[in-house]
Write an enzyme that holds these catalytic residues in place. Sequence first.
Site, PDB file in Angstrom:
ATOM      1  N   ASP A 168       5.176  -4.511  -3.841  1.00 38.11           N
ATOM      2  CA  ASP A 168       4.408  -3.347  -4.252  1.00 38.11           C
ATOM      3  C   ASP A 168       3.262  -3.836  -5.159  1.00 38.11           C
ATOM      4  O   ASP A 168       3.275  -4.970  -5.644  1.00 38.11           O
ATOM      5  CB  ASP A 168       5.333  -2.386  -5.005  1.00 38.11           C
ATOM      6  CG  ASP A 168       4.594  -1.229  -5.627  1.00 38.11           C
ATOM      7  OD1 ASP A 168       3.831  -0.565  -4.901  1.00 38.11           O
ATOM      8  OD2 ASP A 168       4.753  -1.007  -6.844  1.00 38.11           O
TER       9      ASP A 168
ATOM     10  N   ASP B 116       0.978  -1.397  -7.739  1.00 40.47           N
ATOM     11  CA  ASP B 116       0.903  -0.749  -9.047  1.00 40.47           C
ATOM     12  C   ASP B 116       2.254  -0.764  -9.746  1.00 40.47           C
ATOM     13  O   ASP B 116       3.264  -0.311  -9.210  1.00 40.47           O
ATOM     14  CB  ASP B 116       0.428   0.697  -8.881  1.00 40.47           C
ATOM     15  CG  ASP B 116      -1.031   0.768  -8.467  1.00 40.47           C
ATOM     16  OD1 ASP B 116      -1.873   0.212  -9.178  1.00 40.47           O
ATOM     17  OD2 ASP B 116      -1.307   1.363  -7.409  1.00 40.47           O
TER      18      ASP B 116
END
Length: 733
Positions: free
Chosen positions: A529, A531
């Site tokens: 991922d 953020d």
Amino acid sequence: MASSLRPPLTRRSPEEVGIPSAALVALAERLHDEGLDPHALLVARGGEVVFETAWAPYALDRPALVYSASKTFTSLAIGFLADEGRLSLDASVASLLDVTPPPGAPIITVRHLLTMNTGHDAAQIAAIGEDPRDLVRVLPAHEPGTFFAYNSPATHALSAIVTAVTGEPLTSYLRPRLLDPLGIGDRWMSSVGGIEHGASGYHLTVDDLARTATMLGAGGVWQGRQVAPAWYVDELSRPWSVTADFDGPPAGDGEVNDWALGYGYQVWRGRHGFRLDGAAGQFGLVLPEHDLVIAYQGATLDTQATLRAFWAFVDAVEIAAAAGAADGGAAGAGAGEGADAGALGAAVVAARDTWDARDLLPIMPEAPFDTTGLSLVDAPEIGAAGGWILTLPGVGELPVGTEWRESVLTTSENQTPEGSEDPETAPGAGVSEVVNSPPADRLALATRGEARDDGSVLVHVVDTTSPHRAIVVRELDGALRAGWHIPPLWRGWAGLHVPASVIAPADTAPAGETNPAPITTHAAALLLDMDGTLVDSHAVVERLWTEWSLAHGVDPAQTLAIIHGRQGQDSMALLLPDRPHDENLAENRVLLAAETAQTDGVVAIAGAAQLLDDLTDLPHALVTSASRDLAQARMDAAGLRMPAAAVTAEDVARSKPDPEGFVAAARALGVDPAACIVVEDSANGIAAGLAAGMRVIGVGPHAAEGGPTWLVVDATGIRVTPDADGGIAVTIG
């Protein structure tokens, strides 16, 4: 500091799930009062722990030898191989192990090994040595499939098959498929002839047994994810072999014998459900009809009495449920009406000690020690009440006080424990030796003693990584007698040596504490991922979404609670359910443009740059709910390399918590999704990774809420190197 601590099982009060506390207290007291030498007990319902206790000097977080309960894990490895199409349960064992059977020998299949129906009789099985191929070289006395005989060499052969097919030790093969998803830490299984034993030798906690039993009781599902193949779990639990004539632990007059009700794929059927079952009372009871799991470790030869106590507990729970009395009262629990709630609550969490039952734990008449070299001398300097120095031949000197004290003895370098062969180099293994485990060179021994009223001295020596204790008595006249309460199945003290990791496992710090001890696992690819995992864009995102919320009359707190890990238009749809989808799409484009333009304050998460550098030549991908332009802008602002493979908002129809993005990334890399590890910070992203059938490393302060496989504070807790199969060795912690 990073933490590789597994997320703990959920705890509930017994009454919340319909179990009277009095029934649990009565069970613990019965196991103790009947001299069954209980060591650790965990009861769970619906996957939630309602009771757990250990009897000193044993501890809930210390893995201990579970003997033949190990067999079920070997069976599950075969199930995974069959589900992956890498072998058939009806395949020839001789072919899989490259053995030439004797002329005229019938075909022995993998299924025959699983059900202990190879056709060999007890005398033939006892004569088979350390080479698992010898089982096929011996012409069976009966036609395979027609004769049950308890057969640990058959399970050792299953472990050898796992290694022959995969090139990995049994537990290494299970690590990404079973052990990591269940949250079972780095546990040690002893090996024989360079092959992990499979039939015995696994060292587990009751928590490990409970996780496994809960998964089996749910048809292979663990915390909403199908971990083990459902079809195999169903077959595993069936009574394939008739065991009515098995010479097992004796039952009472008129009592059903729990070893006479059939044998499945390395599990025993019982009066209720089925069970993992190890010598001297190592149990993982799977009771789907009651939605119960009982995990237990103890030491008795009367294991039918242990099961009898469990069945009385099950009856008490059912009686209470039928009477509507699961309120902590005494219905069926033997506590008496009007039991004081405070006293009952104290009894549930009470400290327990095997020493309190010392008069019920004698030396087994068939297991005395030769007292040559044995000594027990007074040592007033040990403790406030004085003590003794015990010299045990083959072990060494041990201090003994009037309270439990543990000594960890280490075998001198290059010295094989007395009376043993090195299992890694034992002759006749005949199968490629792939085990590279740490040396089993330690004994963890707890001692306690007392001067008795008759002038004698009683000392117990407990091996806290196994079920076994030795007892030493010095009579008034100085004469010594000693022996095992329950002897080890083989090699005496030498067979109880373990690596240091068993004594101080890496994953058993109390909940909420960090644990610096790393664990290593393997992945075909790492899916990252962005953020909150690689970049910190928290300030920008929350500022823009707060402005959006206020403009639309939405509570900003509600917005900020759901946006992380989701695409913007999906968050808008949840917050403004009556608004047309096209309008959400249009407004999200405006919001994305603002996020792309505003990169002030976007910085790299600690360790992210190093992790990406280390991944340069390894299979990995970025999976983000951001658009490609926004992802590039944030990675640039943080000074991070953008992975060549990236799945962004434009590439998927459904955002996290849907698994589409992670599955798409695995396919783009050409790897099996189940062999990937996801690195995520948000509950939505963690849910997406788990739903994709992947293991998940949770990053940051909120990751624990999503129930990831492991937890780390930031990316500094993740280190990667190439592995031998073209994948990644991932060290966590």
